[in-house]
Design a protein around this motif. Structure first.
Motif, short mmCIF file in Angstrom:
data_model
loop_
_atom_site.label_atom_id
_atom_site.label_comp_id
_atom_site.label_asym_id
_atom_site.label_seq_id
_atom_site.Cartn_x
_atom_site.Cartn_y
_atom_site.Cartn_z
N ASP A 144 0.86 -1.18 0.00
CA ASP A 144 0.00 0.00 0.00
C ASP A 144 0.89 1.23 0.00
N MET A 145 0.85 1.97 -1.10
CA MET A 145 1.72 3.12 -1.23
C MET A 145 1.31 4.27 -0.32
N ASN A 146 0.04 4.36 0.05
CA ASN A 146 -0.38 5.38 1.01
C ASN A 146 0.15 5.09 2.41
N VAL A 147 0.27 3.81 2.72
CA VAL A 147 0.85 3.40 4.00
C VAL A 147 2.37 3.48 3.95
N GLY A 148 2.91 3.20 2.76
CA GLY A 148 4.37 3.22 2.62
C GLY A 148 5.02 1.93 3.04
N ALA A 149 4.25 0.83 2.98
CA ALA A 149 4.79 -0.45 3.44
C ALA A 149 4.12 -1.59 2.69
N TYR A 150 4.69 -2.77 2.84
CA TYR A 150 4.11 -3.98 2.28
C TYR A 150 4.22 -5.10 3.29
N VAL A 151 3.42 -6.14 3.07
CA VAL A 151 3.45 -7.29 3.96
C VAL A 151 3.36 -8.55 3.11
N GLU A 152 4.08 -9.58 3.50
CA GLU A 152 4.01 -10.83 2.77
C GLU A 152 2.74 -11.57 3.16
N THR A 153 1.96 -11.99 2.17
CA THR A 153 0.70 -12.67 2.44
C THR A 153 0.25 -13.41 1.20
N GLN A 154 -0.67 -14.33 1.36
CA GLN A 154 -1.25 -15.07 0.24
C GLN A 154 -2.70 -14.63 0.07
N MET A 155 -3.12 -14.35 -1.15
CA MET A 155 -4.48 -13.92 -1.40
C MET A 155 -5.11 -14.77 -2.48
N ASP A 156 -6.43 -14.83 -2.46
CA ASP A 156 -7.18 -15.60 -3.46
C ASP A 156 -7.10 -14.87 -4.80
N THR A 157 -6.71 -15.55 -5.85
CA THR A 157 -6.57 -14.91 -7.16
C THR A 157 -7.60 -15.43 -8.15
N GLN A 158 -8.69 -15.96 -7.65
CA GLN A 158 -9.74 -16.48 -8.53
C GLN A 158 -10.64 -15.34 -9.00
N SER A 159 -11.06 -15.40 -10.24
CA SER A 159 -11.93 -14.34 -10.78
C SER A 159 -13.35 -14.53 -10.27
N ILE A 160 -14.13 -13.46 -10.37
CA ILE A 160 -15.53 -13.52 -9.92
C ILE A 160 -16.32 -14.55 -10.72
N PRO A 161 -16.22 -14.58 -12.05
CA PRO A 161 -16.96 -15.62 -12.79
C PRO A 161 -16.57 -17.03 -12.35
N GLN A 162 -15.29 -17.27 -12.14
CA GLN A 162 -14.85 -18.59 -11.68
C GLN A 162 -15.41 -18.90 -10.30
N SER A 163 -15.41 -17.89 -9.42
CA SER A 163 -15.91 -18.10 -8.07
C SER A 163 -17.40 -18.36 -8.05
N ILE A 164 -18.16 -17.66 -8.90
CA ILE A 164 -19.61 -17.87 -8.98
C ILE A 164 -19.91 -19.30 -9.41
N ILE A 165 -19.17 -19.78 -10.40
CA ILE A 165 -19.39 -21.14 -10.89
C ILE A 165 -18.95 -22.17 -9.86
N GLN A 166 -17.82 -21.95 -9.23
CA GLN A 166 -17.35 -22.89 -8.22
C GLN A 166 -18.34 -23.01 -7.06
N ASN A 167 -18.91 -21.86 -6.67
CA ASN A 167 -19.87 -21.84 -5.56
C ASN A 167 -21.30 -22.13 -6.00
N LYS A 168 -21.47 -22.38 -7.32
CA LYS A 168 -22.76 -22.78 -7.86
C LYS A 168 -23.89 -21.83 -7.49
N LEU A 169 -23.65 -20.54 -7.73
CA LEU A 169 -24.68 -19.56 -7.42
C LEU A 169 -25.86 -19.72 -8.37
N GLU A 170 -27.05 -19.54 -7.82
CA GLU A 170 -28.27 -19.72 -8.59
C GLU A 170 -28.42 -18.62 -9.65
N GLN A 171 -28.78 -19.03 -10.85
CA GLN A 171 -29.05 -18.04 -11.90
C GLN A 171 -30.49 -17.56 -11.73
N THR A 172 -30.67 -16.24 -11.65
CA THR A 172 -31.98 -15.65 -11.35
C THR A 172 -32.29 -14.54 -12.36
#
Length: 308
Positions: A144-172
């Protein structure tokens, strides 16, 4: 709602990274931290370069799977998700109904092994987002450049369409507008005990994704509408984005001792005009800086920080 929280949401979803189908109950809490997402967290995600997202952690995804093993998403969302299974570069412009003049621009790229998301923008009040997440050579860094620092971490890199399909969201079709601007719309709904998230994906006559909206509905609160305009979705990753140059000059937050973290946070508050009264509103005291988390510090910075 604080801009930072909104950003996290963005960051998360888009970021396809940053965060998940709806928000957890805390997500809509309106007093959380960065990646913790109050009311449609729009902030740390950004930091990571994420936009809205699907929250599989809030409840068992089977609750949103009325079709069981027979589930299949619409053809256009399915085709969109498949594009994220190959190397890509993706850029969006994100706005929210409660602060329409605030704009976040995010660029995400993946080559199948490495991933990066960059967020920047403008804000009518407070600090505009300026953050990034890089996963390269098996190591993840959230900066975060506003903070002026970084932290080592792991984050989910799945796209929203992929996540919707994986979680089997109902089509409405509960929130598809009568005027779809000449586009085809596919809608998906995530229902939890106390909130509902509805996604509408807009595709042009060629089947290209143009934008999507996410409506966050929480009992007793006004709906929050997130609009994500897709400005680029192309094959192949822009390799220049993986150079990690945004980390240059930033402090390694995880490597700081308690005394170093205290001094760093105190100076940051001075630079960004954050007072002790501001800290009290988030139940933070100066002594807490010795052990404050990166998420908590981001929340403080985006909630009260300003540059002269």
């Amino acid at each position: 709602m604080h801009f930072f929280n909104r950003a996290a949401l963005v960051t998360a979803v888009l970021v396809f990274c940053l965060s998940a189908a709806g928000c957890s109950d805390n997500d809509k809490d309106k007093n959380n931290s960065t990646n913790s997402k109050p009311a449609a967290d729009k902030s740390s995600s950004q930091a990571a370069g994420q936009d809205s997202r699907t929250d599989s952690s809030a409840e068992d995804s089977s609750d949103a799977d009325p079709a069981g093993e027979d589930y299949s998403a619409g053809p256009m969302l399915t085709a969109m998700a498949e594009r994220f299974e190959k190397p890509y570069t993706y850029s969006v412009k994100v706005t929210y109904s409660d602060e329409p003049d605030d704009v976040t621009e995010m660029t995400v790229a993946s080559d199948g092994e490495n991933y990066v998301s960059l967020s920047s923008g403008t804000s009518a009040e407070g600090l505009a987002p300026d953050s990034a997440y890089l996963y390269k050579d098996g190591k993840g860094s959230l900066a975060d450049m506003n903070v002026g620092a970084y932290v080592e971490t792991q984050m989910d890199t799945q796209s929203i369409p992929q996540s919707i399909i994986q979680n089997k969201l109902e089509q409405t079709n509960t929130r598809i507008p009568s005027d779809t601007e000449g586009m085809t719309v596919e809608e998906y709904t995530y229902t939890a005990a106390s909130y509902i998230t509805v996604y509408n994906f807009y595709f042009d006559s060629e089947g290209e994704p143009v934008k999507y909206t996410a409506v966050y509905s929480v009992e007793g609160e006004d709906d929050l509408v997130e609009t994500v305009e897709i400005t680029q979705l192309s094959e192949g990753a822009d390799e220049q984005l993986f150079d990690g140059s945004f980390l240059d000059g930033l402090k390694d937050f995880s490597a700081m001792t308690e005394d170093e973290r205290l001094a760093f946070c105190q100076q940051l508050c001075t630079d960004l005009n954050i007072s002790t009264d501001d800290m009290k509103e988030l139940d933070i005291t100066p002594d807490d800086f010795k052990k404050i988390s990166f998420d908590q510090l981001q929340t403080l910075v985006y909630t009260f920080g300003s540059k002269q």
